[in-house]
Design a protein around this motif. Sequence first.
Motif, PDB file in Angstrom:
ATOM      1  N   THR A 133       0.848  -1.192   0.000  1.00  0.00           N
ATOM      2  CA  THR A 133       0.000   0.000   0.000  1.00  0.00           C
ATOM      3  C   THR A 133       0.879   1.236   0.000  1.00  0.00           C
ATOM      4  OG1 THR A 133      -1.695  -1.180   1.276  1.00  0.00           O
ATOM      5  CG2 THR A 133      -1.864   1.222   1.178  1.00  0.00           C
ATOM      6  N   GLU A 134       0.748   2.054  -1.033  1.00  0.00           N
ATOM      7  CA  GLU A 134       1.514   3.300  -1.138  1.00  0.00           C
ATOM      8  C   GLU A 134       0.581   4.484  -0.910  1.00  0.00           C
ATOM      9  OE1 GLU A 134       3.896   5.718  -4.579  1.00  0.00           O
ATOM     10  OE2 GLU A 134       4.373   3.579  -4.340  1.00  0.00           O
ATOM     11  N   ILE A 135       0.937   5.341   0.020  1.00  0.00           N
ATOM     12  CA  ILE A 135       0.089   6.459   0.426  1.00  0.00           C
ATOM     13  C   ILE A 135       0.788   7.767   0.072  1.00  0.00           C
ATOM     14  CG2 ILE A 135      -1.119   7.575   2.329  1.00  0.00           C
ATOM     15  CD1 ILE A 135      -1.035   4.871   3.789  1.00  0.00           C
ATOM     16  N   ALA A 136       0.168   8.525  -0.834  1.00  0.00           N
ATOM     17  CA  ALA A 136       0.603   9.877  -1.174  1.00  0.00           C
ATOM     18  C   ALA A 136       2.071   9.943  -1.605  1.00  0.00           C
ATOM     19  CB  ALA A 136       0.358  10.822   0.005  1.00  0.00           C
ATOM     20  N   ASP A 137       2.570   8.889  -2.236  1.00  0.00           N
ATOM     21  CA  ASP A 137       3.970   8.854  -2.645  1.00  0.00           C
ATOM     22  C   ASP A 137       4.912   9.174  -1.492  1.00  0.00           C
ATOM     23  OD1 ASP A 137       3.432   8.227  -5.339  1.00  0.00           O
ATOM     24  OD2 ASP A 137       3.027  10.338  -5.788  1.00  0.00           O
ATOM     25  N   LEU A 138       4.465   8.892  -0.278  1.00  0.00           N
ATOM     26  CA  LEU A 138       5.252   9.212   0.906  1.00  0.00           C
ATOM     27  C   LEU A 138       5.495   8.002   1.799  1.00  0.00           C
ATOM     28  CD1 LEU A 138       6.572  11.375   2.735  1.00  0.00           C
ATOM     29  CD2 LEU A 138       4.313  11.728   3.779  1.00  0.00           C
ATOM     30  N   ILE A 139       4.490   7.144   1.946  1.00  0.00           N
ATOM     31  CA  ILE A 139       4.577   6.004   2.856  1.00  0.00           C
ATOM     32  C   ILE A 139       4.205   4.738   2.092  1.00  0.00           C
ATOM     33  CG2 ILE A 139       3.653   4.934   4.950  1.00  0.00           C
ATOM     34  CD1 ILE A 139       3.093   7.735   6.010  1.00  0.00           C
ATOM     35  N   GLN A 140       4.975   3.684   2.303  1.00  0.00           N
ATOM     36  CA  GLN A 140       4.649   2.361   1.792  1.00  0.00           C
ATOM     37  C   GLN A 140       4.502   1.397   2.955  1.00  0.00           C
ATOM     38  OE1 GLN A 140       7.737   1.879  -1.460  1.00  0.00           O
ATOM     39  NE2 GLN A 140       5.996   0.870  -2.447  1.00  0.00           N
ATOM     40  N   LEU A 141       3.435   0.613   2.922  1.00  0.00           N
ATOM     41  CA  LEU A 141       3.176  -0.398   3.938  1.00  0.00           C
ATOM     42  C   LEU A 141       3.168  -1.768   3.276  1.00  0.00           C
ATOM     43  CD1 LEU A 141       0.232   1.378   5.827  1.00  0.00           C
ATOM     44  CD2 LEU A 141       2.668   1.447   6.392  1.00  0.00           C
ATOM     45  N   TYR A 142       3.887  -2.723   3.886  1.00  0.00           N
ATOM     46  CA  TYR A 142       3.988  -4.067   3.335  1.00  0.00           C
ATOM     47  C   TYR A 142       3.473  -5.078   4.355  1.00  0.00           C
ATOM     48  CZ  TYR A 142       7.567  -1.603   0.583  1.00  0.00           C
ATOM     49  OH  TYR A 142       8.246  -0.710  -0.194  1.00  0.00           O
ATOM     50  N   PRO A 199       6.097 -17.269   9.126  1.00  0.00           N
ATOM     51  CA  PRO A 199       5.088 -17.111   8.080  1.00  0.00           C
ATOM     52  C   PRO A 199       4.659 -15.671   7.861  1.00  0.00           C
ATOM     53  CG  PRO A 199       4.105 -17.997  10.068  1.00  0.00           C
ATOM     54  CD  PRO A 199       5.575 -18.003  10.296  1.00  0.00           C
ATOM     55  N   TYR A 200       4.703 -14.833   8.912  1.00  0.00           N
ATOM     56  CA  TYR A 200       4.253 -13.455   8.789  1.00  0.00           C
ATOM     57  C   TYR A 200       5.431 -12.502   8.637  1.00  0.00           C
ATOM     58  CZ  TYR A 200       0.023 -15.424  10.917  1.00  0.00           C
ATOM     59  OH  TYR A 200      -1.071 -16.190  11.214  1.00  0.00           O
ATOM     60  N   SER A 201       5.209 -11.427   7.919  1.00  0.00           N
ATOM     61  CA  SER A 201       6.194 -10.351   7.859  1.00  0.00           C
ATOM     62  C   SER A 201       5.470  -9.037   7.596  1.00  0.00           C
ATOM     63  CB  SER A 201       7.237 -10.606   6.774  1.00  0.00           C
ATOM     64  OG  SER A 201       6.628 -10.792   5.523  1.00  0.00           O
ATOM     65  N   LEU A 202       5.977  -7.989   8.214  1.00  0.00           N
ATOM     66  CA  LEU A 202       5.399  -6.658   8.094  1.00  0.00           C
ATOM     67  C   LEU A 202       6.522  -5.650   7.898  1.00  0.00           C
ATOM     68  CD1 LEU A 202       2.953  -6.841  11.146  1.00  0.00           C
ATOM     69  CD2 LEU A 202       2.296  -7.025   8.741  1.00  0.00           C
ATOM     70  N   GLY A 203       6.189  -4.502   7.317  1.00  0.00           N
ATOM     71  CA  GLY A 203       7.203  -3.480   7.158  1.00  0.00           C
ATOM     72  C   GLY A 203       6.636  -2.206   6.580  1.00  0.00           C
ATOM     73  N   MET A 204       7.484  -1.190   6.530  1.00  0.00           N
ATOM     74  CA  MET A 204       7.069   0.090   5.972  1.00  0.00           C
ATOM     75  C   MET A 204       8.275   0.800   5.369  1.00  0.00           C
ATOM     76  SD  MET A 204       6.567   2.598   9.279  1.00  0.00           S
ATOM     77  CE  MET A 204       6.181   3.954   8.156  1.00  0.00           C
ATOM     78  N   GLY A 205       7.982   1.707   4.454  1.00  0.00           N
ATOM     79  CA  GLY A 205       9.004   2.538   3.852  1.00  0.00           C
ATOM     80  C   GLY A 205       8.575   3.988   3.901  1.00  0.00           C
ATOM     81  N   LEU A 206       9.511   4.884   4.149  1.00  0.00           N
ATOM     82  CA  LEU A 206       9.262   6.321   4.188  1.00  0.00           C
ATOM     83  C   LEU A 206      10.011   6.946   3.020  1.00  0.00           C
ATOM     84  CD1 LEU A 206       8.007   8.730   5.670  1.00  0.00           C
ATOM     85  CD2 LEU A 206      10.088   8.871   7.044  1.00  0.00           C
ATOM     86  N   LEU A 207       9.260   7.559   2.094  1.00  0.00           N
ATOM     87  CA  LEU A 207       9.824   8.114   0.870  1.00  0.00           C
ATOM     88  C   LEU A 207      10.079   9.602   1.036  1.00  0.00           C
ATOM     89  CD1 LEU A 207       7.291   6.386  -1.557  1.00  0.00           C
ATOM     90  CD2 LEU A 207       9.542   5.548  -0.899  1.00  0.00           C
ATOM     91  N   MET A 208      11.334  10.008   0.966  1.00  0.00           N
ATOM     92  CA  MET A 208      11.722  11.418   1.041  1.00  0.00           C
ATOM     93  C   MET A 208      12.724  11.660  -0.083  1.00  0.00           C
ATOM     94  SD  MET A 208      12.213  11.634   5.186  1.00  0.00           S
ATOM     95  CE  MET A 208      13.323  10.192   5.139  1.00  0.00           C
ATOM     96  N   ASP A 209      12.204  11.675  -1.304  1.00  0.00           N
ATOM     97  CA  ASP A 209      13.034  11.699  -2.502  1.00  0.00           C
ATOM     98  C   ASP A 209      14.199  12.685  -2.359  1.00  0.00           C
ATOM     99  OD1 ASP A 209      13.129  10.628  -5.303  1.00  0.00           O
ATOM    100  OD2 ASP A 209      13.193  12.783  -5.710  1.00  0.00           O
TER     101      ASP A 209
END
Length: 321
Positions: free
Chosen positions: A263-272, A283-293
């Motif tokens: 899930t990508e939100i406002a080209d700023l946050i990604q949730l996995y 079996p489970y994995s979670l994560g996030m990315g913070l986009l600050m080009d």
Amino acid sequence: MKKFLKRVSVIIILSIFVFRPGISQDTASGLDFLNIGPSAQILAMGEGSVAVPTGSSSIYSNPSLLSFEKRSGLQVNYSLWIANLNNQFAAFHTKRDRFTFGMGVYGTQSEDFQARDQPGQSTGTFSISYFSLSGAAAYQLGPFSVGITGQFLREEIFQLRANGYAFNFGTSARLYDDRVTAGFSVNNIGKMENLNETSSALPSLLKAGIAIQLVEFSTPGKNDLPILLSTFSEWARPLENNYTGDFTVENADNDYLTVGIDTEIADLIQLYSAYRFGPTERPYSLGMGLLMDPIKVNYSFIPFSTGYGTAHSFGVEYYFN
């Protein structure tokens, strides 16, 4: 003495890679670190990234995906694994017309194991480490891409040393205005030198997967937030009975399927989030990315189902033209 140390080393490796009573370990090897995603994003996706570009770390999943990166980039990552293992990764890729080239280093190490040549007090401590130095190239022709990675491998256990090599081969395609990506790869095909008397098995894998951009929408209200929802899936099969994953249940089918949501939100946050169906202790994995080009910061959280603890991974990516 060497034979005894060899046996001790094997026991240590089995214990590190989550051996437990009732579960039979099948040709386990410390080189299983090659099956552990080198980056926080890949780990957050449950390693289901054969059809998802993940920056320079695609060197270790599907090198053909390097072609679909829009810019050149650098990537560094540090993972706090279970059993006091620390995984380090650094890589870069650069684009040249239809070609993309990359290089990476990936390693894992654990220290302070007690050495004994007989029952009783230890004679000291030693460490174990595994290392991969890789180079990759990808070529794009229209919506299709092919890639190859070559790896120099080294394992060190006490005074024992062994070198080896491995290759990853991959192909991928982007279809329907880049909304669908399909990927296929064969990973870790190669050979190790003998470590004392026998050579460690490489965790060779056959992988195929697909990633689909499902829907893009904006939240209602004065300040609209664009949201892009994507899904990915990957099927993997160990080759030549060299399965060296988290554990092997006796007489079980070692194929596994990973499915997940991005899930990508406002080209700023990604949730996995991802779930793996098959033989695994995580079996489970979670994560996030913070986009600050031009910078992206990634984090992943990987709980183990058997109480061995939780792994955490942190990474930073920098993109440039």
